[in-house]
Design an enzyme around this catalytic site. Structure first.
Site, PDB file in Angstrom:
ATOM      1  N   TYR A   1     -14.443 -33.165  11.967  1.00 14.38           N
ATOM      2  CA  TYR A   1     -14.019 -34.117  10.940  1.00 14.38           C
ATOM      3  C   TYR A   1     -14.841 -35.392  11.004  1.00 14.38           C
ATOM      4  O   TYR A   1     -15.581 -35.630  11.966  1.00 14.38           O
ATOM      5  CB  TYR A   1     -12.520 -34.426  11.070  1.00 14.38           C
TER       6      TYR A   1
ATOM      7  N   ARG B   1     -23.783 -37.010  11.777  1.00 13.38           N
ATOM      8  CA  ARG B   1     -22.959 -36.633  12.938  1.00 13.38           C
ATOM      9  C   ARG B   1     -22.115 -35.407  12.619  1.00 13.38           C
ATOM     10  O   ARG B   1     -21.933 -34.525  13.456  1.00 13.38           O
ATOM     11  CB  ARG B   1     -22.062 -37.804  13.361  1.00 13.38           C
TER      12      ARG B   1
ATOM     13  N   ARG C   1      -5.730 -13.285  14.411  1.00 11.01           N
ATOM     14  CA  ARG C   1      -5.953 -14.398  15.339  1.00 11.01           C
ATOM     15  C   ARG C   1      -6.750 -13.892  16.534  1.00 11.01           C
ATOM     16  O   ARG C   1      -6.215 -13.197  17.386  1.00 11.01           O
ATOM     17  CB  ARG C   1      -4.616 -14.988  15.802  1.00 11.01           C
TER      18      ARG C   1
ATOM     19  N   HIS D   1      -9.854 -15.231  19.285  1.00 19.33           N
ATOM     20  CA  HIS D   1     -10.566 -16.446  19.683  1.00 19.33           C
ATOM     21  C   HIS D   1     -12.031 -16.468  19.231  1.00 19.33           C
ATOM     22  O   HIS D   1     -12.551 -17.502  18.872  1.00 19.33           O
ATOM     23  CB  HIS D   1     -10.518 -16.627  21.207  1.00 19.33           C
TER      24      HIS D   1
ATOM     25  N   LYS E   1     -17.014 -34.310  17.455  1.00 11.63           N
ATOM     26  CA  LYS E   1     -15.866 -34.886  16.727  1.00 11.63           C
ATOM     27  C   LYS E   1     -14.983 -33.748  16.226  1.00 11.63           C
ATOM     28  O   LYS E   1     -14.910 -33.443  15.028  1.00 11.63           O
ATOM     29  CB  LYS E   1     -16.347 -35.795  15.593  1.00 11.63           C
TER      30      LYS E   1
ATOM     31  N   GLU F   1     -14.031 -44.388  26.915  1.00 14.21           N
ATOM     32  CA  GLU F   1     -13.840 -44.983  25.580  1.00 14.21           C
ATOM     33  C   GLU F   1     -12.360 -45.248  25.382  1.00 14.21           C
ATOM     34  O   GLU F   1     -11.593 -45.269  26.353  1.00 14.21           O
ATOM     35  CB  GLU F   1     -14.431 -44.069  24.498  1.00 14.21           C
TER      36      GLU F   1
HETATM   37  N1  PDD Z   1     -11.915 -42.443  15.385  1.00 14.24           N
HETATM   38  N2  PDD Z   1     -14.098 -42.578  19.965  1.00 14.24           N
HETATM   39  C1  PDD Z   1     -13.122 -41.788  19.488  1.00 14.24           C
HETATM   40  C2  PDD Z   1     -12.415 -40.881  20.418  1.00 14.24           C
HETATM   41  C3  PDD Z   1     -12.778 -41.843  18.109  1.00 14.24           C
HETATM   42  O1  PDD Z   1     -11.810 -41.050  17.628  1.00 14.24           O
HETATM   43  C4  PDD Z   1     -13.469 -42.750  17.267  1.00 14.24           C
HETATM   44  C5  PDD Z   1     -13.155 -42.860  15.796  1.00 14.24           C
HETATM   45  C6  PDD Z   1     -14.469 -43.559  17.823  1.00 14.24           C
HETATM   46  C7  PDD Z   1     -15.276 -44.510  16.983  1.00 14.24           C
HETATM   47  O2  PDD Z   1     -16.174 -43.798  16.160  1.00 14.24           O
HETATM   48  P1  PDD Z   1     -16.657 -44.348  14.754  1.00 14.24           P
HETATM   49  O3  PDD Z   1     -17.231 -45.695  14.984  1.00 14.24           O
HETATM   50  O4  PDD Z   1     -17.657 -43.362  14.291  1.00 14.24           O
HETATM   51  O5  PDD Z   1     -15.436 -44.415  13.847  1.00 14.24           O
HETATM   52  C8  PDD Z   1     -14.770 -43.430  19.172  1.00 14.24           C
HETATM   53  C9  PDD Z   1     -11.670 -42.242  13.981  1.00 14.24           C
HETATM   54  C10 PDD Z   1     -11.795 -43.468  13.160  1.00 14.24           C
HETATM   55  C11 PDD Z   1     -10.359 -41.492  13.802  1.00 14.24           C
HETATM   56  O6  PDD Z   1     -10.193 -40.502  14.477  1.00 14.24           O
HETATM   57  O7  PDD Z   1      -9.550 -41.884  12.954  1.00 14.24           O
END
Ligand code: PDD
Length: 290
Positions: free
Chosen positions: A37, A56, A105, A107, A154, A187
Site C-alpha cells: 500500500y 516505492r 487458500r 500460501h 510497505k 522507527e
Molecule cells: N505510515 N514508518 C512506518 C512504519 C510507516 O507506516 C510510515 C508511514 C512511515 C513514514 O513513511 P512516509 O513518510 O512515506 O509516509 C515510516 C503511513 C502514513 C500509514 O501507514 O498511514
C-alpha cells in the site's frame, strides 16, 4: 469533513461510492495481508511526493513478485480523479494492490490471478505550519520493536505496527518510539524518527528494520540542498534519544512533527525546537518539488 463512506473510491478500473465497493473474501490481501500500500498526501489538489511514492510502491510490488501493468501516468490520473471527486481539500490518498482473489487458500503465490487495485481518500489535517506556537506535537513511549525483518516493504500486513501503535494509545500517548534488541532506534509505529543533539540531526540509517519513508527521503534531500543544518544517517540509540535536545517523527500525513515527551520525560524545553522550525520551514517551501 466528508464521511469516508460517502466518498468516491477506485476499485479495479472503476470509480464508485466507497460504500458500494466490494472485494472477495478470498482476496489474499484479506486472507494473508498479501499486498502493498501507499499513502500520498494531497492539499487542494496538489500531491506531495507523488513520484517517489509510486516508485516505492513499484519496488514493493517487485519485492513480492506482483506484476501490475499500471504506469506512473495512470497512477497519477487515478490519484487526481480521486482528489477531484472528493473535494480537493486536505486528503490522504490510500492506494492498495493485493495479489488478488484465488479459489483456494494456499500460501504459495498462485499463478494467473489478477491483482486487486483499490484506492480511497480520507481527510487529513491542513498542511502543517512551521510555527512553534501552533505546531501539532506528539507524546510518545518507547517500546521494543517486535515486528518482522522486512519492515522496508510497505506491506498491508500491519499487525505488528498496529499492536505497537495500540501500546502507545493504551498508555494515553500518540506514538511509540521503537528500538531493537541492541537498544538502537528503528522507527515509530507509523513514522520515521530523528533526534537533534547540539545542532546536528541524526536519523537511523535505512535497512530491513525501517520503512524508507518518503517524507524522510524528501526531508534529507531538502536539508542537503537548501539547509545549513548538519545531518547524519547512522545508528541512533534509545539512550541518545533520551538525552536529545529535540526528537521529531515524520510521515506523509504529519510531515515533520516534534515529539515533546518520551516515556513521561519532557524533551528539551517541552516545545518544538529551533532546529525543527528550520527543517519544517524548508520542507514546507520545497515539498511540492517531488
Ligand atoms: N505510515 N514508518 C512506518 C512504519 C510507516 O507506516 C510510515 C508511514 C512511515 C513514514 O513513511 P512516509 O513518510 O512515506 O509516509 C515510516 C503511513 C502514513 C500509514 O501507514 O498511514
Amino acid at each position: 469533513m466528508t464521511d469516508t463512506n460517502d466518498s468516491i473510491a477506485y476499485l479495479n478500473g472503476e470509480f464508485l461510492p466507497l460504500s458500494q465497493a466490494r472485494i472477495s473474501p478470498m482476496d489474499r490481501g484479506f486472507l494473508f495481508g498479501d499486498g502493498i500500500y501507499e499513502v500520498i498526501p494531497s492539499y487542494h489538489g496538489k500531491l506531495v511526493g507523488f513520484r517517489p511514492h509510486i516508485q516505492r510502491m513499484q519496488n514493493g510490488l517487485s519485492a513480492i513478485e506482483i506484476e501490475l501493468p499500471i504506469s506512473e501516468q495512470e497512477w497519477r490520473a487515478i490519484c487526481e480523479r480521486l482528489t477531484q471527486e472528493n473535494g480537493n481539500a486536505n486528503l490522504g490518498i490510500y492506494l492498495q494492490v493485493s495479489r488478488g482473489a484465488d479459489n483456494k487458500r494456499n500460501h504459495a503465490y498462485p499463478i494467473g490471478i489478477t491483482p486487486t487495485v483499490f484506492g480511497f481518500t480520507f481527510d487529513i489535517p491542513a498542511e502543517p505550519e512551521a510555527n512553534i506556537e501552533t505546531a501539532r506535537t506528539l507524546k510518545v513511549v518507547s517500546g521494543e520493536d517486535k515486528r518482522w525483518q522486512r519492515c522496508n516493504i510497505k506491506s498491508v500486513a500491519l499487525l505488528g505496527n498496529v499492536m505497537h501503535y495500540q501500546q502507545g494509545n493504551a498508555s494515553g500517548k500518540d506514538e511509540v518510539l521503537l528500538y531493537n534488541s541492541a537498544g538502537e532506534v528503528t522507527e515509530g509505529a507509523a513514522c520515521n524518527v530523528y533526534i537533534v543533539k547540539n545542532g546536528t540531526v541524526f536519523t537511523p540509517s535505512l535497512d530491513y528494520q525501517k520503512l524508507p519513508g518518503i517524507t524522510r527521503y524528501m526531508l534529507l534531500d531538502i536539508l542537503g540542498k537548501y539547509g545549513d543544518i548538519p545531518v547524519e544517517e547512522r545508528i541512533v540509540t534509545l539512550e541518545e534519544a533520551k538525552i536529545a535536545d529535540e526528537i521529531w517523527f515524520s510521515s506523509s500525513t504529519k510531515e515533520v512533527i516534534p515529539v515533546v515527551e518520551l516515556d513521561g520525560v519532557t524533551v528539551g524545553d517541552g516545545r518544538p525546537g529551533p532546529v525543527w522550525l528550520q527543517a519544517q520551514t524548508l520542507f514546507s517551501q520545497h515539498k511540492y518539488d517531488y
